[in-house]
Structure formats: C-alpha cells, structure tokens
Design a protein around this motif. Structure first.
Motif, PDB file in Angstrom:
ATOM      1  N   ASN A 142       0.774  -1.359  -0.024  1.00 34.51           N
ATOM      2  CA  ASN A 142       0.036   0.133  -0.091  1.00 34.51           C
ATOM      3  C   ASN A 142       0.904   1.281   0.211  1.00 34.51           C
ATOM      4  O   ASN A 142       0.614   2.372  -0.615  1.00 34.51           O
ATOM      5  CB  ASN A 142      -0.836   0.052   1.197  1.00 34.51           C
ATOM      6  N   LEU A 143       1.945   1.321   0.944  1.00 33.22           N
ATOM      7  CA  LEU A 143       2.742   2.254   0.885  1.00 33.22           C
ATOM      8  C   LEU A 143       3.535   2.663  -0.736  1.00 33.22           C
ATOM      9  O   LEU A 143       3.501   3.875  -0.922  1.00 33.22           O
ATOM     10  CB  LEU A 143       4.003   2.067   1.991  1.00 33.22           C
ATOM     11  N   CYS A 144       4.092   1.519  -1.368  1.00 34.22           N
ATOM     12  CA  CYS A 144       4.624   1.817  -2.470  1.00 34.22           C
ATOM     13  C   CYS A 144       3.665   2.080  -3.606  1.00 34.22           C
ATOM     14  O   CYS A 144       3.949   2.999  -4.317  1.00 34.22           O
ATOM     15  CB  CYS A 144       5.267   0.558  -2.983  1.00 34.22           C
ATOM     16  N   VAL A 145       2.292   1.847  -3.634  1.00 40.16           N
ATOM     17  CA  VAL A 145       1.483   2.084  -4.779  1.00 40.16           C
ATOM     18  C   VAL A 145       0.769   3.520  -4.321  1.00 40.16           C
ATOM     19  O   VAL A 145       0.893   4.379  -5.251  1.00 40.16           O
ATOM     20  CB  VAL A 145       0.243   0.958  -4.715  1.00 40.16           C
ATOM     21  N   GLN A 146       0.711   3.898  -2.948  1.00 38.73           N
ATOM     22  CA  GLN A 146       0.458   5.284  -2.847  1.00 38.73           C
ATOM     23  C   GLN A 146       1.369   6.350  -3.332  1.00 38.73           C
ATOM     24  O   GLN A 146       1.040   7.414  -3.769  1.00 38.73           O
ATOM     25  CB  GLN A 146       0.123   5.476  -1.400  1.00 38.73           C
ATOM     26  N   ASP A 147       2.446   5.871  -3.297  1.00 35.65           N
ATOM     27  CA  ASP A 147       3.581   6.969  -3.455  1.00 35.65           C
ATOM     28  C   ASP A 147       3.854   7.068  -5.203  1.00 35.65           C
ATOM     29  O   ASP A 147       3.863   7.986  -5.648  1.00 35.65           O
ATOM     30  CB  ASP A 147       5.202   6.424  -3.141  1.00 35.65           C
ATOM     31  N   GLY A 148       3.382   6.181  -5.730  1.00 34.10           N
ATOM     32  CA  GLY A 148       3.360   6.038  -7.301  1.00 34.10           C
ATOM     33  C   GLY A 148       1.946   6.655  -7.668  1.00 34.10           C
ATOM     34  O   GLY A 148       2.174   7.475  -8.526  1.00 34.10           O
ATOM     35  N   LEU A 149       0.863   6.662  -6.958  1.00 34.47           N
ATOM     36  CA  LEU A 149      -0.387   7.303  -7.282  1.00 34.47           C
ATOM     37  C   LEU A 149      -0.289   8.693  -7.285  1.00 34.47           C
ATOM     38  O   LEU A 149      -0.812   9.333  -7.938  1.00 34.47           O
ATOM     39  CB  LEU A 149      -1.596   6.508  -6.692  1.00 34.47           C
TER      40      LEU A 149
END
Length: 603
Positions: A142-149
């Motif tokens: 979740n942390l990784c995807v939120q940074d990308g979004l």
C-alpha cells in the motif's frame, strides 16, 4: 412476530459465560500444543469514536496439518500508543493464555510504535528471535502504490472527481442513464474511490474503462465545468497504470489468505512486481516513468534485502528449495536494478540462507530430537520387534540408517539434495504444501516441525483486521472468518447449514415461508382469543354454581326442608347442570390449549 425477544442483560450474561467457557478450552488446547504459534496484532481507532482497540489473532498448524486461527482478544486500548503500553497490554493477553514461551513470530503493520514494542515485549523468542517480527507485506504494498499514485494525481483526480460528481447528483445520474440508452449501452453504477486504499482506485479505473468514450462525451455535453473535463490521454495512462496495479492486486489477494500458507509465496510475488517495474520503466510516458521510480524507491527501502523468513519458507517448498530460490533471486535483482550493482549478490544470499537453516535445524534437533525418536519407536510394531534377535535388530537398524549418519544435519542435507517428482501436479494451484509435509513427516521429522511453525506465519494483518471491519463479520463471510466473540471458536455446523439454506432460498420460497408463518400466527391468535372467552364463561358459571350451592346449603340448614322435596330436587338438578356445563367447557379449553401447543411446536 414469532421471534422470542431476549432481554439484553440475559444475553449479556449468556455471552460472558460462553466466552469464559471457550477461553478455558482454548487455554487447555494451547497447553497441549507441542509446536509454537504465530501472532498477528493491530490497533484500530475509529474516526467518530474516542476509543481505540487492540486485536490479536493466533495462528498455528495442528496435528492434522490444518491451519488454525483464533481471535484471542479484542481489548479497549485508550492509553497512548507507545511501545511500552502496546507491549504491556500484549504481554497481559499472552499471559492469560499461557503463550509467553510459545511465540514463534508476531506480524505487525509498519507503525514505529509497533516495531519498537517488539523489543519491549518480555517473551522468550524462538530460534534467537530470527523470525520474531514480521512486517505486514500488504501494508508495504500500500505504501509503495500510494507513492506512485501521487505522481499521477493529475490524471486520476479528474476521473475520481467525475465519478464522485455522479454519485452526489441524482439528477445528473438520471441524465447519464438516458445518455447510455441513447448510445446503446447499459447504465452502470461505478465503484467509489477511497483515497487511502489503492485497490479502490484500481477498481474505480477498471469499472470506467468500458465507458471512457461515453463519459468524455457526457461530461462535455451536459456538465459544463473545467474541473470535470475528461480527455483521452487520461485514460491511456490510467490503462497502463492498471496493468501495474493488477500485479499488486493479485499479490495482495493471494498473500492475504488466512487458512492456507502464505509465507512461501512472498518471494514469487516480489519477483512479479520487480518484473513489471522493469517492463514499464522504458515507457514513452514521462509521468508513468516518474510513477514507477517513486514506487521503486519505496520498494527498495523495504524489499532490497528480503526478510530471512520468506527466504527460508520458500526453501521448504519442495518444488523450489535452494536451487529455485537462487533462480528467483537472480530474476528479482536483475529486474529490480539491471544497470548498477547496488543489489546484493544471489550467491551470498543463498549461502546465508543455508547457514540460517543449518542453525535452525540444529536448535530444533536439540529441542525435539529425543521426542521425535520416541515417537518413531512407538510407531514400530512391538510384536515384530519382540520376535527379532539382537543380530537381526542390529542389521535392521543398520540398513535403515542412511549413509553418513555422523553428520548432525543429515536430514536437512538429504532434503536439499533429493529430487522429488511433481509431474502429476501440472498446476501450481493444485499443490498443497501442507499435505506434502504431512506425508513426509516420517521421513523428515525435524524438518516437518520446522515447516509446521514457519509456514504458519501470517505475512499480513488481514486476519486481525477482519475483526475490526463489521462488514466482514456481519455479512456472508462470517462463516469463512471462523471468528466468534473474543475467542474465535468456529460456529457449529448446524448453524452454518441453516444459514446457507436461508441465504440460498429464492424470493418465491421466502415469500411462501412468510405466508405460512403468518397463517400460523393468525391461528395461534384466534386460539388464544377463544381460550380467553371460554375461561371467562367458565369462571362465570363456577361463580353462579358456588353461590347457588352456598344458598341451598344455608336454606336446608335453617329450615325443615326435606332433601327429597320438590324445591330440593330443583336445586340439585340446577347444580348438576351447572357442573356438567363447567366440565364440558373445561374440556374444550384443554383441547384448545393442546392444539395451540402443537401448533407452536410444529413451527
């Protein structure tokens, strides 16, 4: 109407008694366990409440090689969320169940207080604390995807705002339905987006792809707003980002399982994510490249060095072992950083994993070696052994002993060097790793104990989050969660069958059942009314009979009236008639009561 209401205090007392009884049974079950258990904990705070709660679930593999899960506690936690307070409450709960010396690992999310509480927890960690703390893998995703979004907010926000505008304006929603019919498409209610959950954004984008041209035309024609303008370039980038998010979604769905092992699946999904990064890093869209770089930066922070428990768990998968792990690591690091040499060497990781497995096996052999030897002796037939001579026993033990038995890690080396045949299981989904180890526990008794504890470790906090989310417990998934109250005992099978039958009935069958219940209720009410009226009549006749009898007795005693005279006979006939009528009415009332009781029993 037929439901019998239970007073709240009675229900409260019944629940507390049930919890106390099941808690005692669970304590006895933990006391009889030979292997250690893994924990999963999380703290939840409501946005509209001032209370916080801590939940702890326990996971282990029983003697039948089935994964078990129990909800140990769901406690109010209003103290400051410091490491000392978290570890203190957790230790109290573990001490209640007698688990302070039986903890193999604890899974937490990435909160700093949770990480620090591991060091404050006064427990005896297994195997030197190598696998004592596991970070929630889904939380890191979740942390990784939120940074990308965040880097694609310019492209995602207009779509999110447009769908939110449709949800909040019913008249616009009706116009969109008419617009869809005019264009030959069915009106669809799109998924809502929750900014803190990346999978909701993924589902939102997936649900709008089919209607992207229609949405662009509708908002351009009916909604005159610069902030709600949709154009084709947004959908092109969102289509590509959804290909990346699908890999994260598949990984999250699989490793968030509760009733099957997930620890040995993590490395495979890490490789899939690294490969999708490498595939789209050469894109011609600068915003997409920026998104992938943001994800990779966060990803390397947590998964540049893969946790040891995931590496050891995949070695316990007989299809891969050390050779398969080496191939996966090579693919992973080549895809993650193919240009620089910043990634660790695969050969060094393999040697480190072998060293860790050797240490763990040595400790297990020291702790459980004598126990395993005793169990092996009991499995041997006593009748055959008694008939053998000493020389035959010596020959039999010599032939059963593998070569090189002087090595303390013989069982581990034998497992790593043996090639197993899995040609019958073409599909990876059909392979059951627990069943395989259950069949091989006589061949690898020490390794099977290691597998029983390592494979039971949860790699996510989904198990405890199910207790926080009411929609998972109050809906149809309550039977899958096996969570009941604060103990987590599985509900009886008859309740499950009855509930499945209720949920699988057609609307017509449910309507017929409701009509039958209504008819039974009407009959019961009519019977109650008739019984009440008959009771009034009976009481009236009994009253008249008693008054007449007293008056007749008084007249006889105070006069010279003969019992066999005409007035006396008239009084006697009247009394007998009243008595007969009372008996008839009493019999009718009894029959109605029996009929009413049979009606309720049949319901």
């Amino acid at each position: 109407p037929a439901i019998r209401r239970i007073p709240r205090n009675t229900l409260k007392r019944t629940i507390h008694k049930l919890v106390a009884t099941q808690k005692k049974e669970l304590i006895k079950e933990f006391a009889s366990l030979d292997n250690k258990v893994s924990l999963c904990s999380n703290i939840w705070s409501g946005n509209w409440q001032s209370c916080s709660y801590m939940g702890i679930t326990c996971h282990w593999i029983d003697n039948a090689w089935n994964i078990q899960k129990r909800l140990l506690a769901y406690r109010c936690f209003n103290d400051p969320h410091t490491a000392q307070n978290i570890s203190h409450l957790m230790f109290i709960i573990l001490e209640e169940y007698g688990l302070t010396s039986k903890i193999f690992s604890i899974s937490f999310d990435h909160a700093s207080a949770n990480t620090c509480s591991i060091d404050e927890l006064m427990c005896q960690p297994s195997i030197g604390g190598k696998f004592f703390h596991i970070r929630c893998t889904c939380h890191i995703f979740n942390l990784c995807v939120q940074d990308g979004l965040r880097s694609l907010e310019t492209y995602i926000k207009p779509i999110r705002s447009a769908i939110h505008y449709l949800w909040t304006h019913p008249q616009i929603m009706k116009q969109r339905g008419k617009f869809c019919k005019l264009n030959g498409m069915r009106a669809k209610r799109f998924a809502r987006d929750v900014p803190t959950r990346w999978n909701s954004t993924y589902k939102l984008l997936l649900s709008t792809f089919e209607y992207k041209d229609l949405l662009c035309g509708f908002f351009g024609q009916f909604v005159q707003s610069s902030s709600l303008y949709l154009y084709a370039n947004q959908w092109n980038i969102c289509t590509t980002i959804c290909e990346i998010l699908k890999v994260f979604s598949d990984a999250t769905d699989q490793i968030s399982g509760v009733y099957y092992p997930t620890c040995h699946l993590v490395v495979t999904h890490l490789c899939n994510v690294a490969c999708i990064f490498c595939e789209h890093l050469t894109s011609n869209e600068p915003p997409l490249i920026e998104c992938i770089i943001s994800m990779k930066t966060k990803w390397k922070k947590y998964f540049l060095n893969i946790p040891d428990i995931f590496l050891c768990a995949i070695v316990l998968d007989p299809r891969l072992k050390l050779d398969g792990l080496g191939e996966l690591l090579t693919l992973y690091y080549d895809s993650l950083d193919p240009i620089t040499d910043a990634c660790p060497s695969s050969s060094m990781i393999i040697s480190s994993v072998r060293h860790n497995l050797t240490e763990i096996y040595t400790e297990y052999n020291e702790n459980y070696g004598s126990q395993v030897a005793t169990q092996t002796q009991h499995t041997t037939s006593s009748i055959i052994t008694s008939r053998l001579t000493k020389a035959q026993n010596l020959i039999r033990d010599r032939t059963k002993r593998p070569q090189g038995s002087s090595s303390p890690n013989l069982e581990l080396e034998n497992y790593l060097t043996t090639t197993f045949d899995f040609s019958a299981t073409d599909d990876d989904d059909t392979f059951d790793i627990l069943r395989w180890w259950a069949q091989k526990k006589q061949v690898y008794p020490i390794l099977s104990l290691m597998a029983k504890e390592i494979l039971a470790c949860p790699v996510s906090t989904v198990a405890v989050e199910q207790a926080f989310r009411g929609d998972l417990l109050l809906g149809q998934r309550i039977w899958k969660s096996n969570v009941f109250l604060t103990i987590g005992r599985e509900l009886p099978q008859e309740h499950k069958t009855k509930t499945r039958q209720m949920t699988t009935k057609t609307p017509r069958a449910l309507l017929e059942q409701q009509l039958e219940e209504a008819q039974v209720n009407v009959i019961s009410q009519v019977a109650n009314i008739i019984r009440f009226l008959l009771s009034i009549v009976i009481l009236t006749y009994l009253y008249r009979y008693s008054i007449t009898f007293i008056f007749f007795t008084f007249q006889i005693s105070n006069s010279n009236l003969n019992y066999y005279s005409e007035p006396a006979r008239g009084y006697m006939d009247m009394c007998n008639c009243l008595l007969f009528r009372g008996a008839v009415y009493a019999l009718c009332c009894l029959l109605l009561s029996v009929a009413s009781a049979l009606t309720h029993v049949s319901c």
